[in-house]
Motif scaffolding. Structure first.
Motif, mmCIF file in Angstrom:
data_model
loop_
_atom_site.group_PDB
_atom_site.id
_atom_site.type_symbol
_atom_site.label_atom_id
_atom_site.label_comp_id
_atom_site.label_asym_id
_atom_site.label_seq_id
_atom_site.Cartn_x
_atom_site.Cartn_y
_atom_site.Cartn_z
ATOM 1 N N VAL A 19 -7.789 5.671 -7.990
ATOM 2 C CA VAL A 19 -7.210 4.343 -8.159
ATOM 3 C C VAL A 19 -6.522 3.930 -6.875
ATOM 4 C CG1 VAL A 19 -6.886 4.497 -10.647
ATOM 5 C CG2 VAL A 19 -5.125 5.388 -9.138
ATOM 6 N N ASP A 20 -6.175 2.656 -6.809
ATOM 7 C CA ASP A 20 -5.513 2.101 -5.635
ATOM 8 C C ASP A 20 -4.107 2.678 -5.495
ATOM 9 O OD1 ASP A 20 -5.505 -0.091 -3.504
ATOM 10 O OD2 ASP A 20 -3.688 -0.547 -4.637
ATOM 11 N N PHE A 21 -3.617 2.681 -4.278
ATOM 12 C CA PHE A 21 -2.301 3.258 -3.996
ATOM 13 C C PHE A 21 -1.189 2.592 -4.804
ATOM 14 C CE2 PHE A 21 1.650 2.682 -1.560
ATOM 15 C CZ PHE A 21 2.117 3.991 -1.576
ATOM 16 N N MET A 22 -1.219 1.269 -4.893
ATOM 17 C CA MET A 22 -0.122 0.574 -5.557
ATOM 18 C C MET A 22 -0.027 0.951 -7.022
ATOM 19 S SD MET A 22 1.593 -0.923 -3.338
ATOM 20 C CE MET A 22 2.700 -1.872 -4.368
ATOM 21 N N GLU A 23 -1.150 1.206 -7.653
ATOM 22 C CA GLU A 23 -1.120 1.620 -9.056
ATOM 23 C C GLU A 23 -0.462 2.987 -9.194
ATOM 24 O OE1 GLU A 23 -4.205 2.369 -12.783
ATOM 25 O OE2 GLU A 23 -4.818 1.183 -11.031
ATOM 26 N N LEU A 24 -0.817 3.919 -8.289
ATOM 27 C CA LEU A 24 -0.184 5.228 -8.319
ATOM 28 C C LEU A 24 1.307 5.135 -8.023
ATOM 29 C CD1 LEU A 24 -2.801 7.503 -6.500
ATOM 30 C CD2 LEU A 24 -2.164 7.549 -8.901
ATOM 31 N N ARG A 25 1.663 4.227 -7.124
ATOM 32 C CA ARG A 25 3.081 4.121 -6.784
ATOM 33 C C ARG A 25 3.879 3.537 -7.939
ATOM 34 N NH1 ARG A 25 6.405 1.095 -2.004
ATOM 35 N NH2 ARG A 25 7.868 2.804 -1.647
ATOM 36 N N ARG A 26 3.277 2.609 -8.682
ATOM 37 C CA ARG A 26 3.965 2.068 -9.853
ATOM 38 C C ARG A 26 4.240 3.160 -10.878
ATOM 39 N NH1 ARG A 26 0.759 -2.601 -8.954
ATOM 40 N NH2 ARG A 26 -0.938 -1.725 -10.206
ATOM 41 N N VAL A 27 3.262 4.051 -11.066
ATOM 42 C CA VAL A 27 3.458 5.171 -11.988
ATOM 43 C C VAL A 27 4.577 6.069 -11.490
ATOM 44 C CG1 VAL A 27 2.376 7.239 -12.955
ATOM 45 C CG2 VAL A 27 1.069 5.116 -12.772
ATOM 46 N N SER A 28 4.586 6.315 -10.168
ATOM 47 C CA SER A 28 5.619 7.165 -9.586
ATOM 48 C C SER A 28 6.999 6.551 -9.771
ATOM 49 C CB SER A 28 5.327 7.384 -8.094
ATOM 50 O OG SER A 28 6.345 8.111 -7.472
ATOM 51 N N ARG A 29 7.100 5.244 -9.596
ATOM 52 C CA ARG A 29 8.394 4.578 -9.776
ATOM 53 C C ARG A 29 8.850 4.630 -11.225
ATOM 54 N NH1 ARG A 29 7.861 -1.028 -6.294
ATOM 55 N NH2 ARG A 29 8.062 -0.115 -4.220
ATOM 56 N N THR A 38 5.861 11.721 1.375
ATOM 57 C CA THR A 38 5.698 11.998 -0.052
ATOM 58 C C THR A 38 4.211 11.949 -0.385
ATOM 59 O OG1 THR A 38 7.813 10.902 -0.487
ATOM 60 C CG2 THR A 38 6.405 11.362 -2.386
ATOM 61 N N ARG A 39 3.744 12.918 -1.157
ATOM 62 C CA ARG A 39 2.350 12.957 -1.580
ATOM 63 C C ARG A 39 2.235 12.351 -2.973
ATOM 64 N NH1 ARG A 39 -2.745 13.734 0.768
ATOM 65 N NH2 ARG A 39 -4.180 14.504 -0.818
ATOM 66 N N ILE A 40 1.421 11.269 -3.112
ATOM 67 C CA ILE A 40 1.196 10.624 -4.401
ATOM 68 C C ILE A 40 -0.307 10.595 -4.648
ATOM 69 C CG2 ILE A 40 1.607 8.569 -5.793
ATOM 70 C CD1 ILE A 40 3.835 7.786 -3.938
ATOM 71 N N GLY A 41 -0.788 11.524 -5.466
ATOM 72 C CA GLY A 41 -2.228 11.604 -5.696
ATOM 73 C C GLY A 41 -2.964 11.929 -4.417
ATOM 74 N N VAL A 42 -3.969 11.110 -4.078
ATOM 75 C CA VAL A 42 -4.712 11.319 -2.831
ATOM 76 C C VAL A 42 -4.059 10.597 -1.668
ATOM 77 C CG1 VAL A 42 -6.894 11.608 -4.052
ATOM 78 C CG2 VAL A 42 -6.212 9.328 -3.296
ATOM 79 N N TRP A 43 -2.920 9.978 -1.903
ATOM 80 C CA TRP A 43 -2.263 9.155 -0.897
ATOM 81 C C TRP A 43 -1.067 9.879 -0.281
ATOM 82 C CZ3 TRP A 43 -4.226 4.536 0.660
ATOM 83 C CH2 TRP A 43 -5.218 3.972 -0.134
ATOM 84 N N ASP A 44 -0.850 9.608 1.006
ATOM 85 C CA ASP A 44 0.331 10.085 1.720
ATOM 86 C C ASP A 44 1.218 8.887 2.015
ATOM 87 O OD1 ASP A 44 -0.192 13.025 2.358
ATOM 88 O OD2 ASP A 44 -2.064 12.086 3.031
ATOM 89 N N LEU A 45 2.446 8.927 1.517
ATOM 90 C CA LEU A 45 3.412 7.845 1.722
ATOM 91 C C LEU A 45 4.437 8.295 2.746
ATOM 92 C CD1 LEU A 45 4.778 5.135 0.937
ATOM 93 C CD2 LEU A 45 5.954 6.395 -0.880
ATOM 94 N N THR A 83 -4.703 7.590 3.130
ATOM 95 C CA THR A 83 -5.335 8.718 2.438
ATOM 96 C C THR A 83 -6.345 9.364 3.376
ATOM 97 O OG1 THR A 83 -6.662 9.419 0.552
ATOM 98 C CG2 THR A 83 -7.076 7.201 1.387
ATOM 99 N N LYS A 84 -6.369 10.697 3.354
ATOM 100 C CA LYS A 84 -7.328 11.448 4.160
ATOM 101 C C LYS A 84 -8.353 12.153 3.276
ATOM 102 C CE LYS A 84 -3.748 12.230 7.645
ATOM 103 N NZ LYS A 84 -2.908 13.237 8.344
ATOM 104 N N ASP A 85 -8.308 11.843 1.988
ATOM 105 C CA ASP A 85 -9.239 12.458 1.054
ATOM 106 C C ASP A 85 -10.651 11.899 1.302
ATOM 107 O OD1 ASP A 85 -10.763 12.660 -1.611
ATOM 108 O OD2 ASP A 85 -8.996 13.911 -1.977
ATOM 109 N N LYS A 86 -11.542 12.731 1.811
ATOM 110 C CA LYS A 86 -12.874 12.282 2.208
ATOM 111 C C LYS A 86 -13.689 11.774 1.020
ATOM 112 C CE LYS A 86 -13.170 15.324 6.244
ATOM 113 N NZ LYS A 86 -13.915 16.426 6.904
ATOM 114 N N ASP A 87 -13.521 12.425 -0.133
ATOM 115 C CA ASP A 87 -14.288 12.011 -1.312
ATOM 116 C C ASP A 87 -13.847 10.629 -1.792
ATOM 117 O OD1 ASP A 87 -15.776 14.375 -1.438
ATOM 118 O OD2 ASP A 87 -14.155 15.413 -2.474
#
Length: 714
Positions: free
Chosen positions: A313-323, A29-36, A263-267
């Motif tokens: 932002v940190d992954f956990m914050e994005l995941r909370r939004v996703s949940r 699953t893609r969440i922002g710049v993160w790959d879950l 995350t593989k986002d270089k920036d």
């Protein structure tokens, strides 16, 4: 990577590997710049409800760890009374809402009687009012009691499991401790803000008490309102809104699967890297000296804008939004209509039966108060608990870290066979030894062979990175060799008991450490069996050349070079020069919370090295009953001036007695003149071996470098 609890809440009990590139076993699953990546069990993939079933199985697999935790908690003597008192208060507190509802029901009955007969039972009314007041006071007392019990109980549990985690870390050997996955596992078990045991106890107690409240309140309400028309219907409708909120907000079996995020986002990666450069002390000198502050600030700003506010932002914050988005479903739509239904039913009933309106109004008020209180209880419960699976997985991790297998297997042969013989030194032999550090393809040692007889002095010379230090690390079995043998008095060191082997050797590494303890304790740790012997400590400091400058320090041997506990202060008056007995540089104080008190005196590299040498002397020379036969010194004079180096080597030669001694050094000095064996190393192999005179006569690489260094003093 996500950190702490963020990385894999539960370890899979199934065999195999977690391969993020396998679409049949892992969901991406893609969440922002993160790959879950979340694990899928192929055995359950086609079974309806398999996700829920797998989480149940995960909970079941973790139950033995929960049972063990309960046993450990009950084994703490000082916890028995506290725990029993807390659980009793929690149990009684969960029954009080139902008791309060019962008294409210009695008031409704009094109201019904008053309407029907125009009379009031004053004694009953008095007892009911008294009972309601008693419930209110009881709740206040029980809440206060629970709050008072929480502190001492949680502190005892934290102390118990602090010792558990301390042991789990202390028992690990070097290759195991260096493993990033082991570090992550230790971090996961230690990263909670509170005690894992306490959090688990609160969750278990919360689940039980909430269940008791639900059952007791519903049963009492049904009994109180059962005789009234539509009473049971009103009760069901009132509670259904809160229960739907519960289902929406709390997924009791959430996050039970093995998962990973990256995350593989270089920036984004570069932006976080710049943040570390600015935040961490070890980069500050180069940041200032390189005049980099304006550049990194501008670069961080560009990257932050490029990544965007929704992704930076940190992954956990994005995941909370996703949940949160995932929770927006069927039950979410039902909550508001269900909340309005009791009012609608009451209105319809009042229109149909106007005479019963006072009783109905009182019943509706009781229901609304009860559901409001119940909703608050559930909200508190959500705040205290998350996922049962997640919490049980954390308990499992807590116990798993104590059983992480070490990479260096222990031997079975005791050493030495003769405790008196070891005082005359031990023989050391390398037979065709090859070794590569974990994760490296380059050999640190390749086909190295040499033999050192008991009581001899060996000096290993060569450039940095040639393999000198590696030889000493392998003798102490900080790592194990790939090929060949290392023999100590004819025994393969892999067969010797690790404790005995390390007791028989004394090592001073080039990258020596200073513990965040007093100078006295730093030296005394050289021989823990005489930790409290101040005379031995002072003699070791004298032999190591550190006694003189230690005595000049304000706190002497009680000086802390690095205090393990920070000081807290605020609002220091201008002109203050000392705080807690230490000097203050007021220019460093910037408002409340500024930390200006120096952690300790600044010592030179040579002085710090003398402390390390003193610790070595504490173990190998000062103790007459020391079981040390082999002394290993890795660049012991690297930070010493020529005079201090000469004095150190002179003391070592005089005090070592018949012990076998091995030095590594990149400097050729008077020590090599006295060596029984010199090994010149280059690029992981021994190039030349012999005495000083023999190697000079060969006119080889050793002789060439000797002359280069000698010319510097001509």
């Amino acid at each position: 990577m996500a950190r702490g609890k963020r990385w894999g809440q539960a370890r899979s009990s199934r065999k195999g590997t977690f391969d993020p590139q396998d679409p049949h076993r892992v969901k991406h699953t893609r969440i922002g710049v993160w790959d879950l990546y979340e694990e899928i069990n192929p055995d359950l993939e086609n079974i309806p409800g398999s996700t829920w079933l797998e989480k149940v199985l995960e909970v079941y697999a973790c139950l033995p760890y929960l049972v063990r935790m309960l046993k450990d908690i009950l084994s703490i003597r000082s916890c028995w009374v506290l725990l029993l008192s807390y659980l009793t208060a929690d149990f009684l507190n969960s029954l009080l809402p139902a008791a309060s509802i019962w008294y409210s029901g009695q008031l409704i009955s009094i109201l019904q009687t008053a309407i029907d007969t125009r009379t009031v039972d004053k004694d009953l009314l008095f007892r009911v009012c008294l009972g309601r007041i008693a419930c209110t006071l009881g709740r206040r007392v029980l809440n206060y009691s629970r709050q008072e019990l929480r502190g001492p109980l949680s502190r005892r549990l934290k102390q118990q499991y602090s010792m558990h985690l301390f042991y789990a870390r202390a028992r690990l050997d070097l290759p195991t401790f260096e493993d990033p996955m082991v570090q992550r596992q230790l971090e996961d078990a230690s990263s909670t803000s509170g005690s894992i045991a306490w959090d688990t106890l609160v969750m278990a107690s919360g689940i039980v008490s909430t269940a008791i409240q639900v059952v007791s309140q519903v049963s009492v309400l049904a009994r109180v309102l059962g005789a009234q028309q539509d009473g049971v219907l009103l009760a069901i409708l009132s509670f259904s809104s809160s229960l739907s909120d519960w289902v929406t907000r709390w997924n009791v079996l959430a996050n039970g699967q093995v998962w990973a995020a990256t995350t593989k986002d270089k920036d984004y990666i570069r932006m976080v890297g710049l943040k570390h450069v600015v935040n961490h002390l070890e980069h500050r000198k180069e940041l200032i000296a390189g005049n980099l502050s304006e550049f990194v600030t501008e670069e961080f700003k560009k990257l932050s804008q490029k990544v965007g506010p929704d992704n930076a932002v940190d992954f956990m914050e994005l995941r909370r939004v996703s949940r949160t988005r995932q929770r927006f479903g069927f039950f979410t739509f039902l909550q508001d209509p269900l909340r309005e239904l009791p009012q609608i039913v009451f209105t319809l009933r009042a229109v149909q039966y106007p005479a019963s309106m006072p009783v109905s109004l009182a019943s509706l008020n009781l229901l609304q108060q009860t559901t409001s209180q119940f909703s608050y209880t559930l909200w508190r419960f959500f705040e205290q608990t998350g996922s049962v699976t997640e919490q049980l997985a954390t308990v499992r991790k807590l116990y798993d870290v104590a059983h992480i297998p070490n990479r260096i297997p222990d031997g079975t042969v005791p050493f030495p066979e003769d405790a008196q013989k070891i005082r005359n030194g031990v023989s050391l032999e390398f037979r065709n030894v090859s070794f590569r550090y974990p994760g490296s393809e380059q050999y640190a040692l390749h086909d190295v062979s040499f033999k050192l007889e008991a009581g001899q002095l060996c000096v290993i010379v060569g450039a940095n990175g040639s393999g000198k230090s590696t030889i000493l690390k392998l003798v102490a079995r900080l790592y194990d060799i790939e090929d060949g043998q290392i023999l100590l008095d004819g025994h393969d060191i892999r067969t010797l008991r690790l404790h005995d082997l390390r007791q028989a050797t004394c090592v001073l590494f080039q990258d020596y450490t200073h513990f965040p303890l007093s100078i006295r304790d730093n030296i005394a740790l050289g021989d823990p069996t005489h930790f409290g012997d101040d005379d031995r400590v002072r003699r070791a400091a004298h032999l190591g050349g550190a006694e003189e400058f230690i005595d000049r320090l304000p706190d002497g041997f009680d000086t802390y070079l690095e205090r393990p506990v920070r000081d807290y202060f605020s609002g220091i008056p201008e002109g203050t020069t000392t705080l807690f007995g230490r000097n203050i540089d007021y220019s460093n104080v910037r408002g409340a919370g500024g930390m200006a008190a120096r952690s300790g005196p600044s010592l030179s590299g040579g002085q710090m090295q003398r402390l390390a040498v003193s610790r070595t002397f504490m173990r190998s020379v000062v103790s007459e009953d020391a079981k040390v036969g082999l002394l290993l010194f890795d660049e012991p004079s690297a930070s010493l001036d020529p005079t201090a180096e000469h004095d150190l080597f002179a003391r070592l030669r005089e005090l070592r007695g018949n012990k076998t001694m091995v030095f590594s050094s990149h400097r050729f000095g008077n020590l090599t003149r006295h060596a029984d064996l010199i090994l010149y190393m280059n690029d992981s192999v021994i190039v030349e071996a012999g005495t000083h005179d023999e190697l000079l006569k060969r006119q080889g690489e050793y002789a060439r470098l000797w002359m280069l260094q000698a010319q510097a003093f001509l």
